[in-house]
Design a protein around this motif. Structure first.
Motif, PDB file in Angstrom:
ATOM      1  N   SER A 280     -53.250  31.140  -4.550  1.00 56.55           N
ATOM      2  CA  SER A 280     -52.635  31.355  -5.856  1.00 56.55           C
ATOM      3  C   SER A 280     -52.910  32.764  -6.350  1.00 56.55           C
ATOM      4  O   SER A 280     -53.800  33.462  -5.844  1.00 56.55           O
ATOM      5  CB  SER A 280     -53.173  30.346  -6.877  1.00 56.55           C
ATOM      6  N   ALA A 281     -52.174  33.163  -7.374  1.00 54.17           N
ATOM      7  CA  ALA A 281     -52.334  34.503  -7.933  1.00 54.17           C
ATOM      8  C   ALA A 281     -53.717  34.693  -8.533  1.00 54.17           C
ATOM      9  O   ALA A 281     -54.333  35.756  -8.396  1.00 54.17           O
ATOM     10  CB  ALA A 281     -51.257  34.750  -8.992  1.00 54.17           C
ATOM     11  N   GLU A 282     -54.222  33.660  -9.208  1.00 52.29           N
ATOM     12  CA  GLU A 282     -55.543  33.750  -9.817  1.00 52.29           C
ATOM     13  C   GLU A 282     -56.623  33.989  -8.767  1.00 52.29           C
ATOM     14  O   GLU A 282     -57.534  34.806  -8.952  1.00 52.29           O
ATOM     15  CB  GLU A 282     -55.860  32.483 -10.607  1.00 52.29           C
ATOM     16  N   GLU A 283     -56.528  33.270  -7.649  1.00 48.76           N
ATOM     17  CA  GLU A 283     -57.534  33.404  -6.602  1.00 48.76           C
ATOM     18  C   GLU A 283     -57.397  34.716  -5.848  1.00 48.76           C
ATOM     19  O   GLU A 283     -58.380  35.252  -5.332  1.00 48.76           O
ATOM     20  CB  GLU A 283     -57.451  32.210  -5.656  1.00 48.76           C
ATOM     21  N   ARG A 399     -54.620  36.027 -15.120  1.00 48.01           N
ATOM     22  CA  ARG A 399     -53.232  36.120 -14.697  1.00 48.01           C
ATOM     23  C   ARG A 399     -52.467  34.918 -15.228  1.00 48.01           C
ATOM     24  O   ARG A 399     -52.859  33.783 -14.986  1.00 48.01           O
ATOM     25  CB  ARG A 399     -53.140  36.165 -13.180  1.00 48.01           C
ATOM     26  N   GLU A 400     -51.379  35.194 -15.912  1.00 46.49           N
ATOM     27  CA  GLU A 400     -50.570  34.124 -16.472  1.00 46.49           C
ATOM     28  C   GLU A 400     -49.241  34.115 -15.727  1.00 46.49           C
ATOM     29  O   GLU A 400     -48.456  35.042 -15.842  1.00 46.49           O
ATOM     30  CB  GLU A 400     -50.347  34.335 -17.961  1.00 46.49           C
ATOM     31  N   VAL A 401     -49.002  33.057 -14.998  1.00 42.13           N
ATOM     32  CA  VAL A 401     -47.793  32.970 -14.202  1.00 42.13           C
ATOM     33  C   VAL A 401     -47.106  31.663 -14.523  1.00 42.13           C
ATOM     34  O   VAL A 401     -47.758  30.640 -14.694  1.00 42.13           O
ATOM     35  CB  VAL A 401     -48.130  33.025 -12.691  1.00 42.13           C
ATOM     36  N   LEU A 405     -42.885  29.063 -11.103  1.00 37.47           N
ATOM     37  CA  LEU A 405     -42.761  30.225 -10.227  1.00 37.47           C
ATOM     38  C   LEU A 405     -43.681  30.141  -9.035  1.00 37.47           C
ATOM     39  O   LEU A 405     -43.373  30.607  -7.940  1.00 37.47           O
ATOM     40  CB  LEU A 405     -43.070  31.479 -11.029  1.00 37.47           C
ATOM     41  N   MET A 406     -44.852  29.540  -9.243  1.00 41.43           N
ATOM     42  CA  MET A 406     -45.842  29.509  -8.168  1.00 41.43           C
ATOM     43  C   MET A 406     -45.660  28.332  -7.248  1.00 41.43           C
ATOM     44  O   MET A 406     -46.378  28.195  -6.262  1.00 41.43           O
ATOM     45  CB  MET A 406     -47.258  29.465  -8.787  1.00 41.43           C
ATOM     46  N   ALA A 407     -44.718  27.459  -7.549  1.00 38.20           N
ATOM     47  CA  ALA A 407     -44.470  26.330  -6.643  1.00 38.20           C
ATOM     48  C   ALA A 407     -43.740  26.843  -5.431  1.00 38.20           C
ATOM     49  O   ALA A 407     -42.700  27.460  -5.545  1.00 38.20           O
ATOM     50  CB  ALA A 407     -43.656  25.261  -7.355  1.00 38.20           C
ATOM     51  N   GLY A 408     -44.299  26.620  -4.250  1.00 39.76           N
ATOM     52  CA  GLY A 408     -43.694  27.164  -3.042  1.00 39.76           C
ATOM     53  C   GLY A 408     -42.378  26.538  -2.748  1.00 39.76           C
ATOM     54  O   GLY A 408     -41.691  26.926  -1.856  1.00 39.76           O
TER      55      GLY A 408
END
Length: 408
Positions: A280-283, A399-401, A405-408
Motif C-alpha cells: 500500500s501507499a502508506e507502507e 498519505r490519504e488515498v 483507488l487502491m483496490a487492485g
C-alpha cells in the motif's frame, strides 16, 4: 523445327522487351489461375461452386534481371489476394530500412558495411528516382500516423524517452535526440502517441514536444514516467498541469549504486527494492523512511538522494496497485527502444533527420497496430480508478488515498 527448339531459339534471339512481355503474360496467367481457384470458378464463369468474385486489378512492380515489370494483380470482392510466391510483401519497417540504406548508398555516404547491405538487399545500382519513389509512400504513411488526432479519450499514463541517433548535418556527423512517447488510453490499450527529433534534450525541446501532443488532443494525463531528463520536469508542469512525474526506479537505482562501494552494492540494492515491495501507499512511505534511517550512518549520500527524490520515485503509489509494475519504471519504453535500436543500428549513420523519422516511424506504427489487436495492457475497470482524483502525497504527512483507488 519442333516447338521446343523454336522456343529455345526465340528466347536466345529475343530482345529485352520481348522477354519482359513474355514474363509479364506468364506471371499474370499464373496469378489469374490462382485467383480463380480461390473464387471456386473461372473469371466470368457461372457456377454453383463459386465462393467469391474478381474485383478488378491493382498494379505492382516486379524487379527482374530483364528490368522492372508492371504486373496486374487480381483483386477479390471479399478478402484479399497477394501472390507471396512472386512478390515480396515487406513490412513497413523493412521497407523503411531498405529506403534509408538505399538513400545512404545513393548519396555516397555509405561505408563498406552499408555497401554490402544494399547488395544483400538486392538494390545494387538503385537510382535516386527509385529511392524517392520507395520513400514517398512510406513518408505519407508515417506522416499520417504521427499527426493523427489524439481526441478519442483520456490518456492517464504517458511514458517518454529519448534515443541518441547519429545523423549527417552540415558536412559532419552529429547526435540528435529522437523522442518517443507511448501512453495507455481510456480503454487500457497502449498507443504510440508521439515521435520527433531535436538537436538536444533541452527544456525547450521537451516543451515543444509535449505541446505538440496536447495540440493533437492529448488530455487526461495523470502521470508521466521517464528517467531524469534535463528540462522535462519544468515542461510537464508548464504543459500538463496536474500531472505527476514518476522517476524511473531502474535508472534511479543505477544512480544510487554509483555512490556505493562495489562490495556493498548488493546490500543497498536489495534494501532499496524493499520500498517498492510494499502492498500500500502508506507502507511504501513508511518503508522508505526506514531505509533512509538505516542508510544514513553508513551511506549518507544515498540516504540524502532517497530523501530528495521521495516524491519522484513514489509517485506511482497514489495509483491503483494493479498498475504499479507498469508505471514505477520506464522499462516498457526501454523494450520498445530496443526494437528501434535493432533497426537503426543497421544504418549506423542516417543521411538526414527525415530518414530517421521514416525508419523509426515505420517501426512504431507497426508496433502500434499490434497493440490495438493484442491483449489490453490494463483493464478498463482499473483505468477508471486511475482517473479518479488523488490527494497529493507530501513528506512527513500521512498519505490519504481514496479507498477505491487502491483496490487492485
Amino acid at each position: 523445327m519442333d516447338r521446343l527448339s523454336w522456343l529455345r531459339k526465340t528466347l536466345e534471339d529475343a530482345d529485352l522487351d520481348v522477354m519482359r512481355e513474355m514474363l509479364k503474360v506468364f506471371a499474370e496467367e499464373l496469378m489469374g489461375a490462382e485467383a480463380d481457384a480461390l473464387c471456386g470458378a473461372a473469371y466470368g464463369e457461372r457456377s454453383d461452386e463459386r465462393v467469391n468474385r474478381r474485383n478488378g486489378y491493382r498494379e505492382r512492380e516486379l524487379d527482374t534481371r530483364v528490368g522492372t515489370i508492371a504486373l496486374s494483380v487480381p483483386k477479390l470482392r471479399e478478402g484479399s489476394y497477394y501472390p507471396d510466391w512472386l512478390l515480396e510483401n515487406r513490412r513497413r519497417a523493412e521497407r523503411a530500412l531498405v529506403a534509408v540504406i538505399a538513400e545512404c548508398y545513393v548519396r555516397g555516404v555509405s561505408t563498406r558495411r552499408v555497401d554490402g547491405l544494399v547488395r544483400t538487399l538486392g538494390i545494387e545500382g538503385i537510382s535516386k528516382s527509385q529511392v524517392s519513389r520507395l520513400a514517398k509512400t512510406l513518408d505519407e504513411q508515417v506522416a499520417a500516423f504521427r499527426n493523427r488526432p489524439l481526441d478519442t479519450g483520456a490518456y492517464p499514463y504517458l511514458w517518454v524517452d529519448a534515443l541518441a541517433i547519429r545523423v549527417r548535418e552540415g558536412g559532419r556527423v552529429v547526435k540528435v535526440a529522437c523522442i518517443v512517447a507511448t501512453a495507455v488510453n481510456s480503454e487500457g490499450r497502449r498507443e504510440v502517441v508521439g515521435l520527433d527529433t531535436f538537436t538536444e534534450e533541452s527544456g525547450a525541446a521537451w516543451t515543444a514536444f509535449l505541446r505538440g501532443l496536447v495540440a493533437r488532443g492529448l488530455s487526461g494525463v495523470k502521470l508521466v514516467v521517464s528517467d531524469s531528463h534535463k528540462g522535462l520536469i519544468s515542461a510537464i508542469e508548464a504543459v500538463l498541469p496536474g500531472a505527476a512525474w514518476q522517476r524511473c526506479r531502474t535508472h534511479f537505482m543505477r544512480n544510487v549504486l554509483t555512490r556505493v562501494p562495489k562490495s556493498a552494492q548488493p546490500f543497498v540494492a536489495t534494501l532499496v527494492r524493499t520500498i517498492f515491495a510494499q502492498p500500500s501507499a502508506e507502507e511504501v512511505a513508511a518503508q522508505l523512511a526506514r531505509v533512509v534511517e538505516q542508510l544514513a550512518e553508513r551511506f549518507p549520500d544515498v540516504a540524502a538522494m532517497l530523501e530528495d527524490a521521495t516524491a519522484d520515485i513514489t509517485a506511482f503509489s497514489t495509483f491503483p496497485t494493479a498498475h504499479w509494475r507498469q508505471i514505477w519504471s520506464n522499462n516498457p519504453q526501454e523494450r520498445l527502444n530496443r526494437e528501434i535500436r535493432r533497426r537503426s543500428d543497421v544504418v549506423g549513420i542516417f543521411p538526414d533527420r527525415a530518414s530517421i523519422i521514416r525508419l523509426v516511424g515505420s517501426v512504431l506504427s507497426e508496433q502500434h497496430d499490434e497493440w490495438q489487436v493484442s491483449r489490453r495492457y490494463m483493464s478498463a475497470e482499473s483505468i477508471e480508478k486511475a482517473m479518479q482524483p488523488v490527494l497529493a502525497v507530501t513528506d512527513g504527512l500521512d498519505r490519504e488515498v481514496a479507498p477505491a483507488l487502491m483496490a487492485g
